[in-house]
Design a protein around this motif. Structure first.
Motif, PDB file in Angstrom:
ATOM      1  N   LEU A  95       0.505  -1.159  -0.026  1.00  0.00           N
ATOM      2  CA  LEU A  95       0.051  -0.274   0.339  1.00  0.00           C
ATOM      3  C   LEU A  95       0.468   1.611   0.238  1.00  0.00           C
ATOM      4  N   THR A  96       1.724   1.351   0.985  1.00  0.00           N
ATOM      5  CA  THR A  96       2.440   2.769   0.746  1.00  0.00           C
ATOM      6  C   THR A  96       3.637   2.957  -0.627  1.00  0.00           C
ATOM      7  N   ALA A  97       3.549   1.762  -0.714  1.00  0.00           N
ATOM      8  CA  ALA A  97       4.568   1.631  -2.458  1.00  0.00           C
ATOM      9  C   ALA A  97       3.631   2.580  -3.285  1.00  0.00           C
ATOM     10  N   ALA A  98       2.293   1.637  -3.473  1.00  0.00           N
ATOM     11  CA  ALA A  98       1.812   2.551  -4.024  1.00  0.00           C
ATOM     12  C   ALA A  98       0.621   4.267  -3.957  1.00  0.00           C
ATOM     13  N   ILE A  99       0.548   4.254  -3.140  1.00  0.00           N
ATOM     14  CA  ILE A  99       0.430   5.725  -2.907  1.00  0.00           C
ATOM     15  C   ILE A  99       1.731   6.145  -2.813  1.00  0.00           C
ATOM     16  N   GLY A 100       2.669   5.597  -2.118  1.00  0.00           N
ATOM     17  CA  GLY A 100       3.679   6.440  -2.369  1.00  0.00           C
ATOM     18  C   GLY A 100       4.414   6.822  -3.572  1.00  0.00           C
ATOM     19  N   ALA A 101       4.318   5.928  -4.599  1.00  0.00           N
ATOM     20  CA  ALA A 101       3.938   5.861  -5.929  1.00  0.00           C
ATOM     21  C   ALA A 101       3.519   7.323  -7.108  1.00  0.00           C
TER      22      ALA A 101
ATOM     23  N   MET B   1      -5.920  -6.192  -4.317  1.00  0.00           N
ATOM     24  CA  MET B   1      -6.054  -4.861  -2.979  1.00  0.00           C
ATOM     25  C   MET B   1      -7.095  -4.860  -2.305  1.00  0.00           C
ATOM     26  N   LYS B   2      -7.464  -4.848  -1.072  1.00  0.00           N
ATOM     27  CA  LYS B   2      -8.088  -5.130  -0.861  1.00  0.00           C
ATOM     28  C   LYS B   2      -9.111  -3.532  -0.862  1.00  0.00           C
ATOM     29  N   GLY B   3     -10.464  -3.826   0.138  1.00  0.00           N
ATOM     30  CA  GLY B   3     -11.465  -2.617  -0.438  1.00  0.00           C
ATOM     31  C   GLY B   3     -11.149  -2.174   1.022  1.00  0.00           C
ATOM     32  N   ASP B   4     -11.536  -0.299   0.655  1.00  0.00           N
ATOM     33  CA  ASP B   4     -10.693   1.006   1.483  1.00  0.00           C
ATOM     34  C   ASP B   4      -9.497   1.141   1.553  1.00  0.00           C
ATOM     35  N   ILE B  29      -8.028   8.429 -13.226  1.00  0.00           N
ATOM     36  CA  ILE B  29      -8.614   7.219 -12.524  1.00  0.00           C
ATOM     37  C   ILE B  29      -7.470   6.337 -13.707  1.00  0.00           C
ATOM     38  N   THR B  30      -6.962   6.965 -15.118  1.00  0.00           N
ATOM     39  CA  THR B  30      -5.905   5.638 -15.765  1.00  0.00           C
ATOM     40  C   THR B  30      -5.213   6.588 -15.061  1.00  0.00           C
ATOM     41  N   SER B  36       0.210   3.521  -9.656  1.00  0.00           N
ATOM     42  CA  SER B  36       0.640   2.610  -8.948  1.00  0.00           C
ATOM     43  C   SER B  36       0.250   1.225  -9.184  1.00  0.00           C
ATOM     44  N   GLY B  37       1.045   1.466 -10.606  1.00  0.00           N
ATOM     45  CA  GLY B  37       1.183  -0.390 -11.089  1.00  0.00           C
ATOM     46  C   GLY B  37       0.235  -1.239 -11.090  1.00  0.00           C
ATOM     47  N   GLY B  38      -1.016  -0.338 -11.508  1.00  0.00           N
ATOM     48  CA  GLY B  38      -1.623  -0.970 -11.253  1.00  0.00           C
ATOM     49  C   GLY B  38      -3.176  -1.363  -9.793  1.00  0.00           C
ATOM     50  N   VAL B  39      -2.141  -1.099  -8.664  1.00  0.00           N
ATOM     51  CA  VAL B  39      -2.374  -1.907  -7.172  1.00  0.00           C
ATOM     52  C   VAL B  39      -3.661  -0.555  -7.356  1.00  0.00           C
TER      53      VAL B  39
END
Lengths: 113, 113
Positions: A95-101, B1-4, B29-30, B36-39
């Motif tokens: 999560l931190t990697a994704a949001i950080g990116a 990735m879980k919701g929320d 969105i895209t 985020s690498g699709g996350v």
DNA sequence: ACCTATATGTTGGCAGCCAATATATAGGCC
DNA sequence: GGCCTATATATTGGCTGCCAACATATAGGT
């Protein structure tokens, strides 16, 4: 720290707090507060139900210590709890990697530049 | 990735997505998905009301582009939005540092050891 | 007698995200 | 012509999960 700061990561915090050894609820609050540099303050109305839930899920086990002292409910990790903690750590890193990116995008390397 | 997953950090993601220049909702969105690498996948039922809210707060401004093409609502950061993004980044770093310190505590350095 | 710290819990409320639904245009394919 | 997908925006109702407030009890200080 604004409200709901720990939202979605409460279980991870509780499991991590118990990793080094058993603690009772009140001690978990102070441990998390200390480890986070005073930033994170767990609320009793949040934590106690969560501990109960984690025990029902088999991630924790508890026993009451009432001898002489005040009654305390002492929690410790089960094997399943240790595994769950590992998964929580992985999820947290993702999560931190994704949001950080998104927050701090590395400049896309252009081809041959 | 879980919701929320993005709970509590949606505003930061939207503001950050608009930092390099104006985008319309669908492109946000895209962009977030790609960065985020699709996350991270923003839902329309989450994002559009949020964009509206951020505009009401004065952090974004929008204009409709209907010429020839499909109608698009293009958003861009205001000065207040840029300041808010900075604050969101700071809050994010504090939060990750705090939770990270609980999840992976560094061993307390003993005095004179 | 009173306040604070220690210690555990319940109740009601609500913020904020999600799924589902609705609408509309444009392009490809059969 | 008919269908599907991608593009594009928006609303509605529902649910999860945290919080504030309250309740209870012991121990120690002043």
């Amino acid at each position: 720290m604004k409200g709901d700061a720990v939202r979605g990561h409460l279980d991870a915090l509780l499991l991590a707090a118990l990793e080094q050894g058993p603690l009772h609820g009140y001690a978990i609050i102070t441990a998390v507060q200390k480890r986070s540099g005073g930033v994170l303050e767990l609320r009793t109305g949040t934590m106690y139900p969560a501990l109960n839930r984690l025990e029902r899920l088999g991630l924790l086990r508890s026993d009451w210590q009432s001898a002489g002292e005040r009654r305390r409910r002492c929690y410790e990790l089960t094997d399943a709890g240790r595994r769950a903690l590992g998964e929580e750590r992985t999820a947290w890193r993702e999560l931190t990697a994704a949001i950080g990116a998104v927050l701090d995008p590395s400049p896309a390397p252009g081809p041959a530049t």
